[in-house]
Design a protein around this motif. Structure first.
Motif, PDB file in Angstrom:
ATOM      1  N   LEU A 169       0.915  -1.229   0.016  1.00 16.70           N
ATOM      2  CA  LEU A 169      -0.164   0.016  -0.104  1.00 16.70           C
ATOM      3  C   LEU A 169       0.902   1.451   0.041  1.00 16.70           C
ATOM      4  N   ILE A 170       0.567   2.300  -0.823  1.00 15.76           N
ATOM      5  CA  ILE A 170       1.328   3.149  -1.092  1.00 15.76           C
ATOM      6  C   ILE A 170       0.590   4.525  -0.481  1.00 15.76           C
ATOM      7  N   HIS A 171      -0.629   4.668  -0.929  1.00 17.05           N
ATOM      8  CA  HIS A 171      -1.286   5.697  -0.173  1.00 17.05           C
ATOM      9  C   HIS A 171      -2.903   5.359  -0.463  1.00 17.05           C
ATOM     10  N   SER A 172      -3.845   5.877   0.374  1.00 13.17           N
ATOM     11  CA  SER A 172      -5.095   5.856   0.479  1.00 13.17           C
ATOM     12  C   SER A 172      -5.881   7.348   0.676  1.00 13.17           C
ATOM     13  N   LEU A 173      -7.077   7.327   0.057  1.00 15.22           N
ATOM     14  CA  LEU A 173      -7.785   8.643   0.443  1.00 15.22           C
ATOM     15  C   LEU A 173      -9.092   8.333  -0.115  1.00 15.22           C
ATOM     16  N   SER A 174      -9.898   8.990   0.655  1.00 22.55           N
ATOM     17  CA  SER A 174     -11.548   9.107   0.398  1.00 22.55           C
ATOM     18  C   SER A 174     -11.872  10.419  -0.093  1.00 22.55           C
ATOM     19  N   ILE A 175     -12.587  10.501  -1.283  1.00 26.85           N
ATOM     20  CA  ILE A 175     -12.904  11.711  -1.786  1.00 26.85           C
ATOM     21  C   ILE A 175     -14.513  11.851  -1.708  1.00 26.85           C
TER      22      ILE A 175
ATOM     23  N   ASN B 191      -2.804   8.643 -16.613  1.00 27.39           N
ATOM     24  CA  ASN B 191      -2.485   8.966 -17.825  1.00 27.39           C
ATOM     25  C   ASN B 191      -0.822   8.194 -18.216  1.00 27.39           C
ATOM     26  N   SER B 192      -0.330   8.683 -19.409  1.00 25.74           N
ATOM     27  CA  SER B 192       0.592   7.822 -19.841  1.00 25.74           C
ATOM     28  C   SER B 192       1.902   7.751 -18.986  1.00 25.74           C
ATOM     29  N   THR B 193       2.060   8.531 -18.210  1.00 24.68           N
ATOM     30  CA  THR B 193       3.445   8.751 -17.169  1.00 24.68           C
ATOM     31  C   THR B 193       3.059   8.150 -16.155  1.00 24.68           C
ATOM     32  N   GLY B 194       1.908   8.002 -15.668  1.00 26.30           N
ATOM     33  CA  GLY B 194       1.535   7.447 -14.480  1.00 26.30           C
ATOM     34  C   GLY B 194       1.468   8.379 -13.305  1.00 26.30           C
ATOM     35  N   ASP B 195       1.392   9.789 -13.425  1.00 25.89           N
ATOM     36  CA  ASP B 195       1.318  10.674 -12.524  1.00 25.89           C
ATOM     37  C   ASP B 195       0.308  11.146 -11.844  1.00 25.89           C
ATOM     38  N   TRP B 196      -0.754  11.217 -13.093  1.00 25.01           N
ATOM     39  CA  TRP B 196      -2.041  11.839 -12.723  1.00 25.01           C
ATOM     40  C   TRP B 196      -3.191  10.661 -12.796  1.00 25.01           C
ATOM     41  N   ILE B 197      -4.064  10.658 -11.975  1.00 24.24           N
ATOM     42  CA  ILE B 197      -5.149   9.670 -11.647  1.00 24.24           C
ATOM     43  C   ILE B 197      -6.447  10.357 -11.891  1.00 24.24           C
ATOM     44  N   ALA B 198      -7.360  10.045 -12.524  1.00 22.68           N
ATOM     45  CA  ALA B 198      -8.377  10.460 -13.003  1.00 22.68           C
ATOM     46  C   ALA B 198      -9.657   9.654 -12.381  1.00 22.68           C
ATOM     47  N   LEU B 199     -10.413  10.382 -11.555  1.00 23.02           N
ATOM     48  CA  LEU B 199     -11.494   9.844 -10.519  1.00 23.02           C
ATOM     49  C   LEU B 199     -12.826  10.332 -11.074  1.00 23.02           C
ATOM     50  N   GLY B 200     -13.816   9.453 -11.247  1.00 24.31           N
ATOM     51  CA  GLY B 200     -15.028   9.747 -11.478  1.00 24.31           C
ATOM     52  C   GLY B 200     -16.146   9.314 -10.729  1.00 24.31           C
ATOM     53  N   CYS B 201     -17.048  10.132  -9.999  1.00 26.87           N
ATOM     54  CA  CYS B 201     -18.066   9.797  -9.239  1.00 26.87           C
ATOM     55  C   CYS B 201     -19.470  10.122  -9.975  1.00 26.87           C
ATOM     56  N   GLY B 202     -20.167   9.060 -10.495  1.00 27.86           N
ATOM     57  CA  GLY B 202     -21.361   9.656 -11.035  1.00 27.86           C
ATOM     58  C   GLY B 202     -22.692   9.798 -10.111  1.00 27.86           C
TER      59      GLY B 202
ATOM     60  N   GLN C 226       1.807  11.474  -6.408  1.00 28.39           N
ATOM     61  CA  GLN C 226       3.225  11.771  -5.708  1.00 28.39           C
ATOM     62  C   GLN C 226       3.180  13.050  -4.953  1.00 28.39           C
ATOM     63  N   SER C 227       2.928  14.264  -5.459  1.00 26.80           N
ATOM     64  CA  SER C 227       2.533  15.365  -4.686  1.00 26.80           C
ATOM     65  C   SER C 227       1.587  15.556  -3.808  1.00 26.80           C
ATOM     66  N   GLU C 228       0.427  14.525  -4.017  1.00 27.58           N
ATOM     67  CA  GLU C 228      -0.662  14.704  -3.221  1.00 27.58           C
ATOM     68  C   GLU C 228      -1.324  15.877  -3.298  1.00 27.58           C
ATOM     69  N   ILE C 229      -1.624  16.417  -4.481  1.00 25.73           N
ATOM     70  CA  ILE C 229      -2.321  17.749  -4.838  1.00 25.73           C
ATOM     71  C   ILE C 229      -3.420  17.412  -6.027  1.00 25.73           C
ATOM     72  N   TYR C 230      -4.335  18.282  -5.990  1.00 25.12           N
ATOM     73  CA  TYR C 230      -5.425  18.016  -7.003  1.00 25.12           C
ATOM     74  C   TYR C 230      -5.070  18.981  -8.307  1.00 25.12           C
ATOM     75  N   ARG C 231      -4.972  18.082  -9.442  1.00 25.62           N
ATOM     76  CA  ARG C 231      -4.739  18.861 -10.712  1.00 25.62           C
ATOM     77  C   ARG C 231      -5.974  19.602 -11.361  1.00 25.62           C
ATOM     78  N   LEU C 232      -7.047  18.740 -10.888  1.00 30.22           N
ATOM     79  CA  LEU C 232      -8.771  19.254 -11.398  1.00 30.22           C
ATOM     80  C   LEU C 232      -9.447  18.548 -10.270  1.00 30.22           C
ATOM     81  N   LYS C 233     -10.419  19.723 -10.005  1.00 30.03           N
ATOM     82  CA  LYS C 233     -11.108  19.421  -9.064  1.00 30.03           C
ATOM     83  C   LYS C 233     -12.445  20.211  -9.332  1.00 30.03           C
ATOM     84  N   GLN C 234     -13.576  19.234 -10.120  1.00 23.85           N
ATOM     85  CA  GLN C 234     -14.756  19.866 -10.541  1.00 23.85           C
ATOM     86  C   GLN C 234     -15.980  18.925 -10.236  1.00 23.85           C
ATOM     87  N   GLN C 235     -17.200  19.744  -9.741  1.00 19.00           N
ATOM     88  CA  GLN C 235     -18.192  18.939  -9.379  1.00 19.00           C
ATOM     89  C   GLN C 235     -19.514  19.925 -10.198  1.00 19.00           C
TER      90      GLN C 235
END
Length: 922
Positions: free
Chosen positions: A333-339, A350-361, A372-381
């Motif tokens: 386990l590297i990291h866990s988070l609840s959104i 993404n292709s480099t494995g740095d960004w994770i896209a998560l969708g909640c329907g 890796q830096s634990e920041i949001y690159r995009l946060k839209q709702q």
């Protein structure tokens, strides 16, 4: 005024359901938004929606390895092959059943589709496969015993792994191999959610719904798969020529010769080699990934998974909104988070494995997280429920939306992103309004409060309340920005407050029904206010100067909406009988009447027991807005159509159909006869996934926006609010699908002005070649083609701009302002067009009528403000870099000077030494 409005963007909704995918460069993510597709550019912070629309919501997506083609399949099994270059649908194919997954092969020559318990492999059109006919089927696999759920290709595109609900993963070869046919991997106790090949090997990881992860090792290297036509033939056993026992040589049978011993050893060696090359899998480990998620929620199940083959990072999402990052093959386990508390519907890397896209329907939430830096690159709702109202800012750059979830969101029209959300309201927001100075925003809610938000510090600085609890249904701000008025829904009164002090100034009584709409006059010289109610009256107030004194105008039906003309002299009212009535504010006399019920268009809901034609009699407009010049009226209501009317002629000019999504209710006029039986409409029967349980709950009677208690949410298509942009270049509509923005498509419509026979593009270029710049510019403006006008302007010398502008007549000025404003956005000649704008405003500024040309002035202001923001960011970013370069240049200059002085001193000292030497020698 041109009406070539085309769909431009979809705001307010960022994700509904389906697959999220990254583009090959890793800078953009493609999100299915209902029956449309939005592309979020994470590098330039901009979102665009493709001008492609499906008949149903998209669920399965995948992008070709070269990033040029996108295959999207909706929930009814209709597949669209979309070109991202031309942004059009190139081919269509109907699978006629629900498709669970689609995946391109790594070499781009094939793509596989999971449908029911089958897997279809198609040849992908393009230069890689050499085939340009779409959807040519090559292979079909029928190995699964239940519905297939996921698939993955091996790195060399030779093996296809398919997971299904029968708790097994089947491996299918694309070609025929001698040592591999079809292989099945079991050991799971629930349906498969994901299966992932490793990079450059055939090792595979399988994940099931209950959180079990099995790691499998393949016995065969990729280069040892032997094609069936190249496999060596099997050796047959040698049979004796004579089978009679009397003829057998006993000595030879007991003591074989050396040649026979060597042949037997060779056969045994070949058998060992064949046994080593046999294709089989060995399970290395089994891990339980759901244990951590079930510490908070014992019912949590794994709903989505993604794997990055190069970095060996596994992402798993669960139904309680938490996701975990593990590293394979040790599954550490590297990291866990609840959104959120809703299930994660889709995950992508993404292709480099740095960004994770998560969708909640469930929440309409889209996140891009840099783990890796634990920041949001995009946060839209999105708004978790329908939008109730929208409003443009005075310069047309911002859009405010109020939703039934109690939130107020601000959207940047240019980028398409929501940059601030106000959640102070505790109930549904019914109306929003900008101040004339764009300094604050006002919203009314059913929680009994009217709130004002500061648009500089982004905070709620005023909260207005009534002496007794009131549900506010409408709100408006006067042109000076000093007063705010709100109409009650359960208390039939209008409340007037002061923005500066926050005190209640006046309670306006007189209405005998809910006040559905209030509006202040946009004119600076007028303090007039209009309100309509269900009591079939329009009341015109001058509350600021005369208090409760008002004038009452009787209507033929209940009033639903009121809107002022930009000059403040006329007011339009939409009534329940489907009519739009225009009144003069000063004389209270009726000027025009528009019968618009038949223009709304019919639509039959699944639960309707009457025909669509009969349903049309109960429909009406619920939102009105004047155009920037006050000559046209935008109207929408309880249907999928938006109408633009010419007020002077009382005729419809254009009708827009905002959606054709049959996943919504009341889109079609007729119900398919195949869905009707003796018990009613079969479409009302809910189809659920496995283990969802519960009883079937139909929609509540009278619920037109969708019953939130129902498991299958199918809201009725409606237009809740409409507004023209102050620039006149676009308009927005808050619909069941989201916030749709339509803008003028420049260059597609030939719309000349005062055209004559001799005015042609060739004549314009001839005048330009002869040096007659003024005549060339006037002829180009009469042709009214922006590229030609821009070409003429850029060929005029800078020193002649002032003389050309001074010689232009007044009728050309406002058209030229629009060209300059559009050129500032598209052209790189910034200073040149700024000189044009400066001369136009300096020379013709006093003669420009603000009311008539306000749209053109606002368009110019919008372009200048946007350019200022872009350049100011660049300058601010480069300021310290320039200082560093200047300091470095000074330092280099000093060192160069010191080195030069040192060299001169050395040369001088060497000359002195030489002179001393010669003197001594003499």
């Amino acid at each position: 005024m041109k009406f070539s409005y085309k769909f431009n963007n979809l705001l307010g909704t960022v994700y509904k359901k389906g697959d999220l995918i990254f583009t090959p460069d890793g800078n953009s993510v493609v999100s299915p938004v209902g029956n449309r597709l939005s592309i979020f550019d994470l590098k330039n912070d901009k979102v665009t929606t493709l001008p492609v629309e499906s008949r149903y919501n998209y669920t399965a997506l995948d992008l070709s390895p070269n990033g040029c083609s996108l295959i999207a399949i909706n929930e009814e099994g209709e597949a669209h092959w979309i070109s991202l270059i031309s942004q059009t649908i190139v081919h269509k194919y109907r699978f006629k059943r629900k498709v669970r997954a689609v995946k391109f092969s790594p070499d781009g020559k094939h793509f596989a589709v999971c449908k029911e318990n089958n897997v279809f492999v198609f040849i992908a059109p393009g230069p890689l496969s050499g085939e340009y006919n779409a959807f040519i089927m090559e292979r079909v696999f029928h190995g699964a015993y239940d519905e297939t759920t996921c698939l993955d290709w091996s790195f060399d595109s030779r093996i296809l792994a398919v997971g299904s609900k029968d708790m097994a993963v089947k491996l299918y070869p694309l070609d025929k191999w001698s040592n591999f046919r079809i292989y099945s991997l079991g050991n799971h106790t629930d349906s498969i959610v994901g299966c992932f090949f490793e990079d450059y090997t055939y090792d595979i990881t399988t994940i099931s719904r209950n959180g079990q992860a099995c790691i499998w090792e393949c016995s065969v290297d990729p280069d040892k798969l032997v094609p069936l036509d190249k496999a060596p033939p099997r050796k047959k056993k040698k049979e004796s020529a004579d089978s009679d026992e009397d003829d057998i040589d006993i000595t030879k049978a007991i003591e074989p010769t050396e040649a026979e011993i060597a042949a037997a050893l060779e056969d045994n060696k070949e058998e060992k080699v064949d046994q080593n090359d046999k294709f089989f899998y060995k399970r290395l480990a089994r891990h339980y990934l759901a244990d951590e998620a079930r510490k908070e929620d014992s019912q949590a199940v794994l709903t989505s998974a993604a794997y990055h083959k190069k970095t060996k990072i596994l992402i798993t999402g669960f139904s309680n909104g938490s996701f975990f990052i593990h590293e394979l093959p040790d599954v550490s386990l590297i990291h866990s988070l609840s959104i959120s508390n809703q299930k994660i519907s889709s995950i992508s890397l993404n292709s480099t494995g740095d960004w994770i896209a998560l969708g909640c329907g469930g929440l309409g939430q889209l996140l891009v997280w840099e783990w890796q830096s634990e920041i949001y690159r995009l946060k839209q709702q999105s708004h978790s429920n329908n939008m109730s109202s929208i409003c443009y800012s005075t310069d047309g750059q911002l859009l405010a939306s109020g939703g039934e979830d109690g939130k107020v969101k601000l959207w940047n029209v240019h980028s398409g992103f929501c940059f601030v959300t106000f959640s102070e309201h505790s109930s549904a927001v019914t109306s929003v309004a900008f101040s004339g100075s764009k300094k604050f925003l006002v919203s009314a809610s059913l929680d009994g409060t009217v709130r004002a938000y500061d648009l500089i510090r982004y905070r709620n600085f005023r909260t207005f309340a009534s002496p007794r609890p009131v549900q506010f249904a409408s709100v408006s701000v006067d042109s000076s920005g000093e007063f705010v008025a709100a109409g009650g829904q359960d208390v039939f009164e209008i409340f007037l407050w002061s923005i500066k002090t926050g005190k209640l100034l006046e309670i306006l009584s007189g209405h005998e029904g809910p006040v559905t709409s209030v509006a202040f006059s946009p004119s600076v010289t007028s303090t007039c206010m209009a309100s309509v109610s269900w009591d079939k009256t329009l009341r015109i107030w001058d509350a600021i100067e005369k208090g409760s004194a008002h004038e009452t105008v009787e209507l033929l039906s209940d009033g639903l909406c009121v809107a002022f003309k930009p000059n403040g002299q006329e007011v339009a009212v939409a009534t329940l009988d489907g009519q739009i009535v225009i009144f003069d504010v000063k004389t209270a006399s009726q000027l025009k009447s528009i019968e618009g019920r038949n223009d709304l268009g019919s639509g039959r809901s699944d639960t309707d027991l009457i025909t669509a034609k009969k349903t049309l009699q109960a429909k009406a407009f619920t939102s009105l807005c004047y155009s920037a010049d006050g000559e046209f009226l935008l109207a929408g209501g309880q249907s999928k159509n938006v109408c633009i009317y010419n007020i002077a002629e009382s005729l419809i000019v254009k009708k827009f159909e905002v959606t054709q999504n049959r996943s919504l209710d009341a889109v079609d006029d007729f119900i398919n006869r195949r869905k009707l039986n003796e018990f009613g409409n079969v479409a009302l029967v809910e189809e659920r996934e496995e283990m969802e349980g519960g009883n079937v709950t139909l929609k509540l009677p009278g619920a037109r926006k969708g019953d939130m208690a129902s498991r299958v949410l199918k809201p009725e298509v409606r237009i809740f609010s409409l507004q023209f942009s102050p620039t006149g270049q676009q308009w927005a509509a808050a619909t069941t699908e989201g916030l749709l923005v339509y803008s003028l498509s420049s260059g597609l419509v030939f719309d000349p002005w005062d055209l004559q026979i001799g005015i042609t593009p060739q004549a314009v270029k001839n005048c330009l070649r002869d040096g007659d710049n003024l005549n060339a510019l006037t002829m180009a403006m009469k042709l009214n083609e922006a590229p030609l006008i821009q070409e003429v302007m850029e060929n005029i010398p800078v020193k002649d701009v002032e003389l050309i502008v001074a010689a232009l007549s007044e009728q050309y000025v406002h058209r030229l302002l629009l060209i300059v404003s559009s050129a500032l956005d598209s052209s790189r000649h910034l200073e040149y067009y700024l000189i044009w704008a400066q001369n136009l405003l300096t020379i013709h500024g006093p003669k420009i009528a603000p009311q008539k040309n306000m749209a053109y002035l606002l368009a110019l202001e919008k372009s200048l403000h946007r350019k200022y923001e872009q350049i100011s960011k660049i300058c601010e970013f480069n300021k310290f870099t320039i200082q560093y370069v200047m300091k470095l240049g000074d330092e280099i200059a000093k060192r160069t000077k010191n080195d030069k002085d040192k060299m001169e001193l050395d040369e001088a000292s060497s000359e002195d030494e030489n002179n001393d030497f010669y003197m001594e020698s003499d």
